[in-house]
Write a protein that holds these residues in place. Structure first.
Motif, PDB file in Angstrom:
ATOM      1  N   GLU A   7       0.833  -1.208   0.000  1.00  0.00           N
ATOM      2  CA  GLU A   7       0.000   0.000   0.000  1.00  0.00           C
ATOM      3  C   GLU A   7       0.864   1.253   0.000  1.00  0.00           C
ATOM      4  O   GLU A   7       0.560   2.235  -0.693  1.00  0.00           O
ATOM      5  N   TRP A   8       1.947   1.222   0.771  1.00  0.00           N
ATOM      6  CA  TRP A   8       2.841   2.379   0.814  1.00  0.00           C
ATOM      7  C   TRP A   8       3.488   2.612  -0.558  1.00  0.00           C
ATOM      8  O   TRP A   8       3.527   3.745  -1.053  1.00  0.00           O
ATOM      9  N   ILE A   9       3.996   1.532  -1.154  1.00  0.00           N
ATOM     10  CA  ILE A   9       4.643   1.643  -2.459  1.00  0.00           C
ATOM     11  C   ILE A   9       3.675   2.192  -3.500  1.00  0.00           C
ATOM     12  O   ILE A   9       4.034   3.058  -4.313  1.00  0.00           O
ATOM     13  N   ASN A  10       2.458   1.736  -3.465  1.00  0.00           N
ATOM     14  CA  ASN A  10       1.461   2.193  -4.436  1.00  0.00           C
ATOM     15  C   ASN A  10       1.186   3.692  -4.313  1.00  0.00           C
ATOM     16  O   ASN A  10       0.810   4.345  -5.296  1.00  0.00           O
ATOM     17  N   SER A  11       1.364   4.232  -3.102  1.00  0.00           N
ATOM     18  CA  SER A  11       1.046   5.653  -2.899  1.00  0.00           C
ATOM     19  C   SER A  11       2.288   6.530  -2.767  1.00  0.00           C
ATOM     20  O   SER A  11       2.176   7.713  -2.468  1.00  0.00           O
ATOM     21  N   ASP A  12       3.472   5.952  -2.994  1.00  0.00           N
ATOM     22  CA  ASP A  12       4.713   6.729  -2.903  1.00  0.00           C
ATOM     23  C   ASP A  12       4.902   7.517  -4.200  1.00  0.00           C
ATOM     24  O   ASP A  12       5.033   6.920  -5.275  1.00  0.00           O
ATOM     25  N   VAL A  48      18.121   8.623   5.119  1.00  0.00           N
ATOM     26  CA  VAL A  48      17.430   8.902   3.862  1.00  0.00           C
ATOM     27  C   VAL A  48      17.229   7.582   3.132  1.00  0.00           C
ATOM     28  O   VAL A  48      18.181   6.977   2.618  1.00  0.00           O
ATOM     29  N   ARG A  49      15.988   7.108   3.108  1.00  0.00           N
ATOM     30  CA  ARG A  49      15.654   5.833   2.481  1.00  0.00           C
ATOM     31  C   ARG A  49      14.142   5.716   2.400  1.00  0.00           C
ATOM     32  O   ARG A  49      13.404   6.482   3.036  1.00  0.00           O
ATOM     33  N   GLY A  50      13.663   4.758   1.626  1.00  0.00           N
ATOM     34  CA  GLY A  50      12.235   4.569   1.471  1.00  0.00           C
ATOM     35  C   GLY A  50      11.590   3.939   2.685  1.00  0.00           C
ATOM     36  O   GLY A  50      12.251   3.306   3.507  1.00  0.00           O
ATOM     37  N   GLY A  51      10.274   4.111   2.793  1.00  0.00           N
ATOM     38  CA  GLY A  51       9.522   3.512   3.880  1.00  0.00           C
ATOM     39  C   GLY A  51       9.224   4.479   5.007  1.00  0.00           C
ATOM     40  O   GLY A  51       9.811   5.564   5.094  1.00  0.00           O
ATOM     41  N   ASN A  56      12.114  10.526   3.468  1.00  0.00           N
ATOM     42  CA  ASN A  56      11.853  10.470   2.035  1.00  0.00           C
ATOM     43  C   ASN A  56      10.681  11.378   1.710  1.00  0.00           C
ATOM     44  O   ASN A  56      10.036  11.935   2.618  1.00  0.00           O
ATOM     45  N   VAL A  57      10.409  11.563   0.433  1.00  0.00           N
ATOM     46  CA  VAL A  57       9.353  12.495   0.018  1.00  0.00           C
ATOM     47  C   VAL A  57       8.001  12.087   0.595  1.00  0.00           C
ATOM     48  O   VAL A  57       7.221  12.930   1.062  1.00  0.00           O
ATOM     49  N   ALA A  58       7.688  10.797   0.569  1.00  0.00           N
ATOM     50  CA  ALA A  58       6.388  10.346   1.074  1.00  0.00           C
ATOM     51  C   ALA A  58       6.230  10.678   2.557  1.00  0.00           C
ATOM     52  O   ALA A  58       5.174  11.143   2.999  1.00  0.00           O
ATOM     53  N   VAL A  59       7.264  10.426   3.348  1.00  0.00           N
ATOM     54  CA  VAL A  59       7.204  10.738   4.779  1.00  0.00           C
ATOM     55  C   VAL A  59       7.036  12.239   4.992  1.00  0.00           C
ATOM     56  O   VAL A  59       6.246  12.683   5.839  1.00  0.00           O
TER      57      VAL A  59
END
Length: 535
Positions: A7-12, A48-51, A56-59
């Motif tokens: 779900e996170w990946i889909n909305s990143d 600095v990394r995903g999740g 990251n930008v999403a956070v």
């Protein structure tokens, strides 16, 4: 793949972090999604990394949406917010994303024009009457990290319960790609120019004839510090050229922190080469200032407590009677003794400038031993390495005009108040849970004697669960106090470390006793270090 990760990946909205997360094993994904970043010292900080437990930008988008919801709920809809950044990896994208979320949420946004010191952001929040400010920075953390620092109305760092309330608002935010964003054009240089103009008014001496060596340690403080020093009349400034331009990899230092061994070697070498009168090191976001001075035939960096009391005394020479100066529970006790002799009030707070800048009315100066100094709280309600550097230059130049140095003044303090010698032991751990284990062991069986001296034990968290007790100094720390000894033990607020703050105070009757007192204090401190290293 775990459902939350998909779900996170889909909305990143960032394809780079989407690809990164998609390449991880299930074990690695489980670690990334084990818990989100939480608000520590004034905000978020992490690799600095995903999740959700990285920067990251999403956070940043989700965090900003939560902050916007909190501001709306507290009557700040449509208000002014300032966004700034340093030059770390990801900082430009993070600042842009945060500004765009705020603009889409109906706020008036000032996006600062380029990587700038954190104190400029803190200044802008007050100067522009903003309801909040966001600085993208990880201060002096390693190169792999970044962070998201929040200031509220008045320009001070946020404190509880606002931090927990904002976290609750973030938890209610949906996927990052669903959050609206509106482009924001960065502003011009007027905020920086006004900041430099303000800093240039701080010196109250007339002397300017000193030579300064300066390093920003690959951070963002170089240009602004030079501008401020020049505007204040200090034009003979030499810089460490290999550390002057911002570089997010900090290639010449193991850790970009002036307190770390070796970090100021190039600065002190330059100071010696050019025969400087003063050496100044800023940390990467320039909110902290370390000071180097010549001591006989060598150079040494002053401890934060030494610079702190020197600056406090200097500020008080031009302050109104009954002004307030403040420091923290882990700093030297010297300021508490100096303040009343200078006609000032003294306050002690928990660690961190979010508490120091709220120490009380009439505050004119605050410092913490970790080389943080707030020398102009009317303009910047936070630590500010650049304004501190200008005021240190003013002090050194004023003393040089009468053939004196800051070391002479420190000797004077030893005669007046006793020789105060401090040190620190930091124990880095691989598992943060180890820190709680050590603290529990100390609390369950505290020593009543340390290195041959009887000590009293105080647990500053003892009343943490009693609603009837309201102590402004309640925190996860313990204090040992003896006739000549003080030790404070606490977990670090920003790093996986257990910190032990040591202080030894030896009475000094006259100058002939000073050298002996210094040696006795150093011997005693070595004993305390051994104790602290084996807690």
């Amino acid at each position: 793949m775990i459902l939350a990760a998909q779900e996170w990946i889909n909305s990143d909205p960032d394809p780079a972090t989407r690809r990164e997360l998609e390449s991880l094993s299930e074990h690695e994904l489980a670690e990334r999604f084990s818990a989100p970043l939480t608000f520590g010292t004034a905000g978020l900080r992490g690799p600095v990394r995903g999740g959700p437990n990285g920067m990251n930008v999403a956070v940043v988008i989700r965090t900003t949406a939560g902050l916007a919801a909190w501001l709306h709920a507290h009557g700040h809809s449509g208000s002014h917010i300032v966004v700034g950044r340093d030059a770390r990896h990801g900082s430009e994208a993070f600042a842009t994303a945060g500004a765009e979320v705020l603009a889409a949420a109906g706020f008036e946004v000032t996006l600062l024009p380029r990587p700038l010191p954190t104190p400029v952001l803190a200044f802008a929040v007050r100067a522009l009457g903003a309801s909040a400010g966001i600085q993208i920075t990880a201060s002096h953390n390693p190169a792999a990290d970044n962070g998201y620092k929040v200031y509220l109305d008045g320009g001070s760092q946020l404190v509880s319960p606002a931090d927990r309330e904002i976290e609750s608002a973030i938890a209610k935010v949906g996927g990052a790609s669903s959050i609206a964003r509106t482009p924001v054009t960065p502003v011009g240089n007027s905020v920086i120019e006004n900041y430099v103009r303000r800093v240039a008014t701080l010196p109250h001496g007339q002397a300017r004839n000193i030579r300064i060596a300066l390093t920003p340690l690959h951070g963002v403080g170089g240009d602004t510090a030079l501008a401020a020093l020049h505007a204040a009349g200090f034009t003979d400034v030499h810089v460490v050229s290999g550390q002057f331009d911002p570089d997010p990899d900090f290639p010449t230092v193991a850790f970009p922190n002036p307190e770390e061994p070796g970090a100021t070697d190039a600065l002190l070498e330059l100071a010696d080469t050019v025969n400087a009168d003063l050496a100044i090191a800023l940390d990467p976001d320039a909110d902290r200032c370390a000071v180097g001075v010549r001591d006989g035939d060598r150079w040494r960096m002053l401890r934060g407590d030494e610079t702190g009391v020197l600056l406090a005394d200097h500020v008080l020479t031009a302050a109104r009677p009954n002004s307030l100066v403040a420091t923290t529970i882990v700093s030297s006790t010297l300021l508490s003794k100096l303040a009343p002799t200078r006609g000032a009030r003294f306050a002690c707070t928990l660690t961190g400038f979010k508490w120091l800048t709220r120490a009380g009315d009439g505050l004119v100066y605050a410092y913490e031993e970790a080389i943080g100094h707030c020398v102009d709280p009317d303009a910047v309600r936070d630590k500010d390495g650049i304004s501190a550097a200008v005021l240190v230059a003013d002090l050194v130049a004023t003393l040089a005009d009468t053939d004196r140095t800051v070391l002479d003044v420190l000797d004077d303090y030893a005669l007046e108040f006793g020789y105060h010698h401090g040190d620190q032991v930091s124990r880095r751990v691989d598992d943060v849970a180890d820190i709680a284990t050590i603290m529990d062991r100390i609390r369950s069986n505290p020593p009543h004697e340390i290195c041959g001296e009887a000590v009293a034990f105080e647990d500053l968290a003892a009343f943490e669960d009693l609603a009837t007790v309201d102590s402004p100094l309640r925190t996860d720390a313990v204090v040992f106090t003896g006739a000549t000894t003080r030790i404070v033990v606490r977990p670090s607020g920003t790093e996986p470390k257990l910190k032990c703050y040591l202080e030894v105070v030896i009475p000094v009757a006259n100058r002939s006793e000073l050298a002996g007192a210094q040696e006795a204090a150093k011997t005693r401190t070595r004993q305390l270090r051994a104790f602290a290293e084996n807690l």
